[in-house]
Write an enzyme that holds these catalytic residues in place. Structure first.
Site, PDB file in Angstrom:
ATOM      1  N   GLU A  51       0.862  -1.199   0.000  1.00 52.32           N
ATOM      2  CA  GLU A  51       0.000   0.000   0.000  1.00 52.32           C
ATOM      3  C   GLU A  51       0.890   1.238   0.000  1.00 52.32           C
ATOM      4  O   GLU A  51       1.825   1.322   0.794  1.00 52.32           O
ATOM      5  CB  GLU A  51      -0.912  -0.042   1.233  1.00 52.32           C
ATOM      6  N   ARG A 100     -16.816   4.653   6.058  1.00 52.62           N
ATOM      7  CA  ARG A 100     -15.768   3.942   5.331  1.00 52.62           C
ATOM      8  C   ARG A 100     -14.583   3.638   6.243  1.00 52.62           C
ATOM      9  O   ARG A 100     -13.998   2.560   6.189  1.00 52.62           O
ATOM     10  CB  ARG A 100     -15.303   4.768   4.125  1.00 52.62           C
ATOM     11  N   TYR A 149     -27.532   9.721   5.930  1.00 51.80           N
ATOM     12  CA  TYR A 149     -27.923   8.586   6.768  1.00 51.80           C
ATOM     13  C   TYR A 149     -26.981   8.542   7.967  1.00 51.80           C
ATOM     14  O   TYR A 149     -25.865   9.072   7.915  1.00 51.80           O
ATOM     15  CB  TYR A 149     -27.895   7.262   5.989  1.00 51.80           C
TER      16      TYR A 149
HETATM   17  C1  LIG Z   1      -8.844   7.723   1.062  1.00 53.39           C
HETATM   18  C2  LIG Z   1     -10.142   7.318   0.372  1.00 53.39           C
HETATM   19  C3  LIG Z   1     -11.343   7.882   0.797  1.00 53.39           C
HETATM   20  C4  LIG Z   1     -12.538   7.529   0.171  1.00 53.39           C
HETATM   21  N1  LIG Z   1     -13.711   8.072   0.614  1.00 53.39           N
HETATM   22  C5  LIG Z   1     -14.874   7.687   0.079  1.00 53.39           C
HETATM   23  C6  LIG Z   1     -16.120   8.197   0.567  1.00 53.39           C
HETATM   24  O1  LIG Z   1     -16.162   8.999   1.489  1.00 53.39           O
HETATM   25  N2  LIG Z   1     -17.280   7.746  -0.004  1.00 53.39           N
HETATM   26  C7  LIG Z   1     -17.247   6.851  -1.034  1.00 53.39           C
HETATM   27  O2  LIG Z   1     -18.313   6.457  -1.520  1.00 53.39           O
HETATM   28  N3  LIG Z   1     -16.096   6.358  -1.529  1.00 53.39           N
HETATM   29  C8  LIG Z   1     -14.909   6.741  -0.991  1.00 53.39           C
HETATM   30  N4  LIG Z   1     -13.749   6.237  -1.464  1.00 53.39           N
HETATM   31  C9  LIG Z   1     -13.802   5.291  -2.585  1.00 53.39           C
HETATM   32  C10 LIG Z   1     -14.249   3.922  -2.190  1.00 53.39           C
HETATM   33  O3  LIG Z   1     -13.555   3.476  -1.056  1.00 53.39           O
HETATM   34  C11 LIG Z   1     -13.980   3.006  -3.372  1.00 53.39           C
HETATM   35  O4  LIG Z   1     -14.688   3.497  -4.494  1.00 53.39           O
HETATM   36  C12 LIG Z   1     -14.457   1.603  -3.169  1.00 53.39           C
HETATM   37  O5  LIG Z   1     -14.396   1.209  -1.846  1.00 53.39           O
HETATM   38  C13 LIG Z   1     -13.657   0.638  -4.044  1.00 53.39           C
HETATM   39  O6  LIG Z   1     -12.476   0.281  -3.346  1.00 53.39           O
HETATM   40  P1  LIG Z   1     -11.079  -0.076  -3.981  1.00 53.39           P
HETATM   41  O7  LIG Z   1     -10.395  -0.903  -2.944  1.00 53.39           O
HETATM   42  O8  LIG Z   1     -11.227  -0.628  -5.337  1.00 53.39           O
HETATM   43  O9  LIG Z   1     -10.341   1.320  -4.152  1.00 53.39           O
HETATM   44  P2  LIG Z   1      -9.868   2.361  -3.045  1.00 53.39           P
HETATM   45  O10 LIG Z   1     -10.723   2.298  -1.833  1.00 53.39           O
HETATM   46  O11 LIG Z   1      -9.703   3.641  -3.745  1.00 53.39           O
HETATM   47  O12 LIG Z   1      -8.421   1.818  -2.594  1.00 53.39           O
HETATM   48  C14 LIG Z   1      -7.278   1.850  -3.417  1.00 53.39           C
HETATM   49  C15 LIG Z   1      -6.057   1.739  -2.521  1.00 53.39           C
HETATM   50  O13 LIG Z   1      -4.900   1.576  -3.346  1.00 53.39           O
HETATM   51  C16 LIG Z   1      -3.868   2.425  -2.892  1.00 53.39           C
HETATM   52  N5  LIG Z   1      -2.990   2.679  -4.043  1.00 53.39           N
HETATM   53  C17 LIG Z   1      -3.253   3.463  -5.112  1.00 53.39           C
HETATM   54  N6  LIG Z   1      -2.237   3.396  -5.998  1.00 53.39           N
HETATM   55  C18 LIG Z   1      -1.319   2.545  -5.461  1.00 53.39           C
HETATM   56  C19 LIG Z   1      -0.067   2.050  -5.922  1.00 53.39           C
HETATM   57  N7  LIG Z   1       0.447   2.407  -7.109  1.00 53.39           N
HETATM   58  N8  LIG Z   1       0.627   1.191  -5.112  1.00 53.39           N
HETATM   59  C20 LIG Z   1       0.131   0.812  -3.904  1.00 53.39           C
HETATM   60  N9  LIG Z   1      -1.064   1.250  -3.426  1.00 53.39           N
HETATM   61  C21 LIG Z   1      -1.787   2.086  -4.207  1.00 53.39           C
HETATM   62  C22 LIG Z   1      -4.608   3.644  -2.367  1.00 53.39           C
HETATM   63  O14 LIG Z   1      -3.820   4.393  -1.478  1.00 53.39           O
HETATM   64  C23 LIG Z   1      -5.806   3.004  -1.703  1.00 53.39           C
HETATM   65  O15 LIG Z   1      -5.533   2.632  -0.373  1.00 53.39           O
HETATM   66  C24 LIG Z   1     -12.526   6.578  -0.886  1.00 53.39           C
HETATM   67  C25 LIG Z   1     -11.307   6.014  -1.307  1.00 53.39           C
HETATM   68  C26 LIG Z   1     -10.121   6.369  -0.681  1.00 53.39           C
HETATM   69  C27 LIG Z   1      -8.792   5.728  -1.139  1.00 53.39           C
END
Ligand SMILES: Cc1cc2nc3c(=O)[nH]c(=O)nc-3n(C[C@H](O)[C@H](O)[C@H](O)COP(=O)(O)OP(=O)(O)OC[C@H]3O[C@@H](n4cnc5c(N)ncnc54)[C@H](O)[C@@H]3O)c2cc1C
Length: 397
Positions: free
Chosen positions: A34, A108, A220
């Site tokens: 991460e 979240r 909510y």
């Molecule tokens: C900090 C944050 C806050 C959010 N807040 C909200 C919200 O309030 N409401 C909402 O609806 N959605 C929010 N989201 C988006 C939501 O969490 C996602 O759309 C959904 O949960 C899908 O999750 P995901 O694991 O695919 O992506 P994400 O939750 O975006 O997670 C991606 C992770 O990959 C990490 N990352 C990115 N690039 C790299 C790399 N090159 N190497 C290593 N790690 C990397 C990021 O730091 C992150 O931790 C947020 C996302 C983040 C990262």
């Protein structure tokens, strides 16, 4: 030494952490990298519809989640100007009866904390913070992820690589034709309000959707009901990447003017300080998610607009299907990953498109909005969730 079955996951968001837990449950050692130096409880509310809660329950997380989740009793849809309830659908026990799993809402950060604590208690999972994945190379049936930690190059090896690196995925760009997210000309503004600071009607255990012209508001309770999560979505040209730019309350209040917006949502906006905003992006559905022992998951594979409240849910579903496919064909991981992609592509494409469509419907004005109101009233609530049966009834095979 890395086990020949180790799965590397790039990204410790909701999708990456859930996938790590699901894979470890099936006996795979997992190495999560991460980019963030610390896993902080960032974000605001997330809806966990039954298709997602079912997966989390099956992973054994219900007990840990219970103190944090709120079980909304209904979904209310309101006319932003008049405050008229256009439609109301029962959730709570009715959702469990209909879909066989609960409808939850959660902060979240709380969901992330529960996933992180579960990972820390799982010996098969190793989490490395401060490591940014930049590229990968496939060799002899294994994959080496090249990245940086504190400016220094670092390599992580495994039998497979899952790019769970979110909307701005670097790994997506290395795997497929680079596809840049497209800006949706809207921004989402979020804030948390102490429940005791608002009128009782605004802290009821319900999900509330206020439909206005070119804007809508969702609120909510989260954190066991102690906070109200408020998200205001509005037309905007501001398009910076990131999840947590500071927002100004007066600016958001000005976009929800008296005369066009009922007093209740305006009171909620006024009661909230500490606004943050993020610009809305999605991608056209990808034709290809992976190659060889590498694939994508969650927002990296299918970024979607928030109008269907399915971003986290789809990432959680992905995790369950990925673990299932990998455990069924662990001697041929590339084949397992192609099977996972085949099982997910159609459904996530449908969700991406449905989310876009909802955005158009939510922000209608004039005669269109009037007709939308009539249609919602005619549904009388019972029909409100019927178009989402395909979403909420889903379960892994
Ligand atoms: C900090 C944050 C806050 C959010 N807040 C909200 C919200 O309030 N409401 C909402 O609806 N959605 C929010 N989201 C988006 C939501 O969490 C996602 O759309 C959904 O949960 C899908 O999750 P995901 O694991 O695919 O992506 P994400 O939750 O975006 O997670 C991606 C992770 O990959 C990490 N990352 C990115 N690039 C790299 C790399 N090159 N190497 C290593 N790690 C990397 C990021 O730091 C992150 O931790 C947020 C996302 C983040 C990262």
């Amino acid at each position: 030494m890395t086990s020949p079955r180790t799965v590397v996951i790039a990204g410790a968001g909701i999708g990456g952490l859930t996938a790590a837990i699901a894979l470890a449950k099936r006996g795979f050692p997992v190495s999560v990298i991460e980019q963030a130096e610390r896993l902080e409880a960032i974000g605001a509310g997330i809806q966990l519809s039954p298709n997602a809660s079912r997966v989390l329950v099956a992973l054994g997380l219900e007990e840990r989640l219970t103190p944090y989740v709120v079980v909304p009793q209904a979904l209310n849809v309101m006319n932003a100007r008049t405050g008229q309830v256009l439609a109301r659908a029962a959730l709570g026990d009715a959702a469990v009866r209909s879909y066989g799993a609960p409808y939850w809402v959660i902060h979240r950060g709380d969901l992330h904390t529960v996933l992180r604590e579960t990972i820390e208690a799982t010996p098969l999972i190793a989490l490395q913070l401060g490591v940014r994945a930049e590229d990968f190379a496939v060799h002899d049936g294994a994959v080496t992820v090249g990245g940086r930690k504190g400016g220094q190059p670092i390599e992580t090896r495994g039998a497979a690589l899952i790019g769970a690196d979110g909307l701005w995925s670097v790994l997506r760009g290395r795997l497929t034709n680079p596809m840049q997210p497209r800006f949706a000309r809207h921004s989402a503004w979020r804030a948390l309000v102490p429940a005791e600071a608002v009128a009782p009607a605004l802290r009821a255990l319900t999900v509330n959707l206020w439909l206005g012209r070119h804007a809508h508001l969702v609120h909510y309770p989260v954190r066991g009901g102690s906070l109200i999560n408020v998200v205001a979505i509005l037309r905007d040209r501001w398009r910076e990447a990131g999840w947590s730019a500071p927002g100004d309350r007066d600016e958001v209040l000005a976009r929800f003017p008296a005369g066009m917006w009922h007093g209740a949502p305006r009171d909620l906006i006024a009661a909230a300080s500490g606004w943050h905003k993020w610009a809305l992006y999605d991608c056209r559905p990808l034709k290809q998610w992976g190659a060889g022992p590498v694939t994508l998951l969650g927002d990296a594979a299918h970024p979607m607009l928030p109008y269907l409240a399915q971003g986290a849910a789809m990432a959680i579903e992905d995790a369950a299907v990925l673990a299932q496919c990998m455990s069924q064909a662990s001697d041929d991981l590339p084949a397992a990953l192609r099977r996972y992609e085949d099982k997910r592509r159609k459904r996530t494409t449908r969700a991406q498109r449905a989310a876009r469509r909802n955005g158009t419907v939510y922000h209608m004005g004039g005669a269109e909005a009037f007709l939308r109101g009539l249609a919602l009233v005619a549904m009388r609530g019972t029909g409100l969730l019927r178009p989402y049966n395909w979403l909420y009834h889903w379960q892994p095979d």
